[in-house]
Enzyme design. Structure first.
Site, PDB file in Angstrom:
ATOM      1  NE  ARG A   1      -2.288   0.626   3.750  1.00  0.00           N
ATOM      2  CZ  ARG A   1      -3.269   0.677   4.742  1.00  0.00           C
ATOM      3  NH1 ARG A   1      -4.404   0.848   4.638  1.00  0.00           N
ATOM      4  NH2 ARG A   1      -2.650   0.140   5.953  1.00  0.00           N
TER       5      ARG A   1
ATOM      6  CE1 TYR B   1       0.084   3.369  15.485  1.00  0.00           C
ATOM      7  CE2 TYR B   1      -0.204   1.551  13.855  1.00  0.00           C
ATOM      8  CZ  TYR B   1      -1.059   2.243  14.799  1.00  0.00           C
ATOM      9  OH  TYR B   1      -2.262   2.261  15.402  1.00  0.00           O
TER      10      TYR B   1
ATOM     11  NE  ARG C   1      -4.756   6.586  14.595  1.00  0.00           N
ATOM     12  CZ  ARG C   1      -3.992   5.228  14.820  1.00  0.00           C
ATOM     13  NH1 ARG C   1      -4.879   4.362  14.449  1.00  0.00           N
ATOM     14  NH2 ARG C   1      -2.939   5.123  15.239  1.00  0.00           N
TER      15      ARG C   1
ATOM     16  CD  GLU D   1     -10.087  -2.019  12.555  1.00  0.00           C
ATOM     17  OE1 GLU D   1      -9.200  -2.850  12.872  1.00  0.00           O
ATOM     18  OE2 GLU D   1     -10.416  -1.657  11.592  1.00  0.00           O
TER      19      GLU D   1
HETATM   20  C1  3EB Z   1      -4.817   0.473  14.314  1.00  0.00           C
HETATM   21  O1  3EB Z   1      -5.110   1.591  14.723  1.00  0.00           O
HETATM   22  C2  3EB Z   1      -5.744  -0.455  14.170  1.00  0.00           C
HETATM   23  O2  3EB Z   1      -4.229  -0.506   8.035  1.00  0.00           O
HETATM   24  O3  3EB Z   1      -6.012   0.526   7.195  1.00  0.00           O
HETATM   25  C3  3EB Z   1      -7.219   0.361  11.970  1.00  0.00           C
HETATM   26  C4  3EB Z   1      -7.714   1.288  10.677  1.00  0.00           C
HETATM   27  C5  3EB Z   1      -6.194  -0.444  11.458  1.00  0.00           C
HETATM   28  C6  3EB Z   1      -7.180   0.982   9.535  1.00  0.00           C
HETATM   29  C7  3EB Z   1      -5.112   0.123   7.920  1.00  0.00           C
HETATM   30  C8  3EB Z   1      -5.662  -0.504  10.606  1.00  0.00           C
HETATM   31  C9  3EB Z   1      -6.230   0.182   9.451  1.00  0.00           C
HETATM   32  O4  3EB Z   1      -3.673   0.391  13.890  1.00  0.00           O
HETATM   33  C10 3EB Z   1      -5.520  -1.026  12.932  1.00  0.00           C
END
Ligand code: 3EB
Length: 279
Positions: free
Chosen positions: A95, A148, A161, A268
């Protein structure tokens, strides 16, 4: 379901199905994991993720639709390790590669998203895109996913988010898949009820940010529509109880069984808020 009073155009072909009305495009892209797609130094899953996003960007470009708003990513066996790396982490590599190759940002102005496991089948990316820009919103309780640290994989996930879109007569707030993560750490391992509370605390923090940023986007938890992905069917009853205790009895919510993108995460929660904008 996206409702519109104008005429809808649709199309299919090359693993892509789409529908469009005015400045809004919804599409689903499916890419089977095939050795033939794989470039040098790529796993088949990484390549399928990359090609899926190449098709997303190609369709959006051919439709003249610049802004990716909201993406749902689905891949088989999301937490299984193959080729020495968890499949979700391989997907993140493909991605991110596609975003960079398309000259798109990989932090900041990136779409809201969710990422879920499937029992099998192709990599599947569903998305909404539009003429209007997305105002990306981050959560002060969480490190942005695109920042991250490397302990979560060689390439960070490319999503925001939450995101706010203002249309002529509507404001739409997309809340990404939201889990029991604070900072970058997973909290409440093994406790689905507490993970659900933490996820909703995260959504509340996003709602506070959205309200700060725009008066159109002031929503309470009880005013959203929810989709909750639960890893273990046996956790459904307690997750549903926690959700109802926080969002009330009336907010629409559906619950689906799915694996989510860290093996310690039991659920989730994603959501959307719609508001008729003042003329
Ligand atoms: C997180 O907060 C949880 O890789 O598109 C949440 C929403 C999560 C989207 C993505 C991953 C994704 O990391 C995982």
């Amino acid at each position: 379901m996206w409702r519109s009073d104008g005429p809808v155009e649709t199309g299919t072909g090359h693993g892509v199905s789409w529908a469009r009305q005015g400045g809004v495009l919804f599409a689903v892209v499916e890419v089977p994991e095939a050795v033939a797609l794989r470039g040098a130094d790529e796993t088949t899953l990484q390549a399928a993720g990359r090609v899926a996003y190449e098709k997303v960007f190609a369709l959006a470009a051919s439709q003249g639709i610049p802004h990716l708003w909201r993406v749902w990513n689905f891949l088989a066996d999301i937490n299984r390790e193959t080729d020495g790396l968890e499949r979700y982490r391989q997907f993140n590599q493909g991605r991110q590669h596609a975003f960079m190759a398309a000259g798109r940002a990989v932090r900041g102005a990136v779409p809201a998203a969710s990422a879920l496991g499937l029992a099998g089948g192709p990599v599947s990316v569903a998305f909404l895109a539009g003429f209007q820009p997305l105002l990306a919103i981050e959560n002060p309780r969480q490190i942005s996913a695109y920042d991250y640290p490397p302990e979560y994989g060689p390439a960070s996930p490319t999503f925001s988010r939450a995101g706010l879109v203002r249309l002529d007569r509507q404001a739409v707030l997309f809340i990404s898949g939201t889990a029991s993560i604070v900072g970058h750490a997973t909290l409440h391992t093994g406790d689905a009820a507490r993970q659900c509370h933490e996820s909703l605390d995260n959504i509340e923090a996003l709602l506070a940010r959205a309200a700060e940023i725009s008066p159109d986007a002031g929503f309470g938890l009880s005013e959203l529509t929810y989709r909750v992905y639960v890893r273990h069917p046996g956790d459904y009853a307690q997750v549903c109880d926690v959700l109802r205790s926080r969002v009330g009895a009336v907010a629409p919510a559906i619950f689906l069984q799915a694996d989510v993108c860290r093996s310690e995460l039991l659920l989730e929660v994603e959501a959307v808020g719609f508001r008729e904008a003042r003329p």
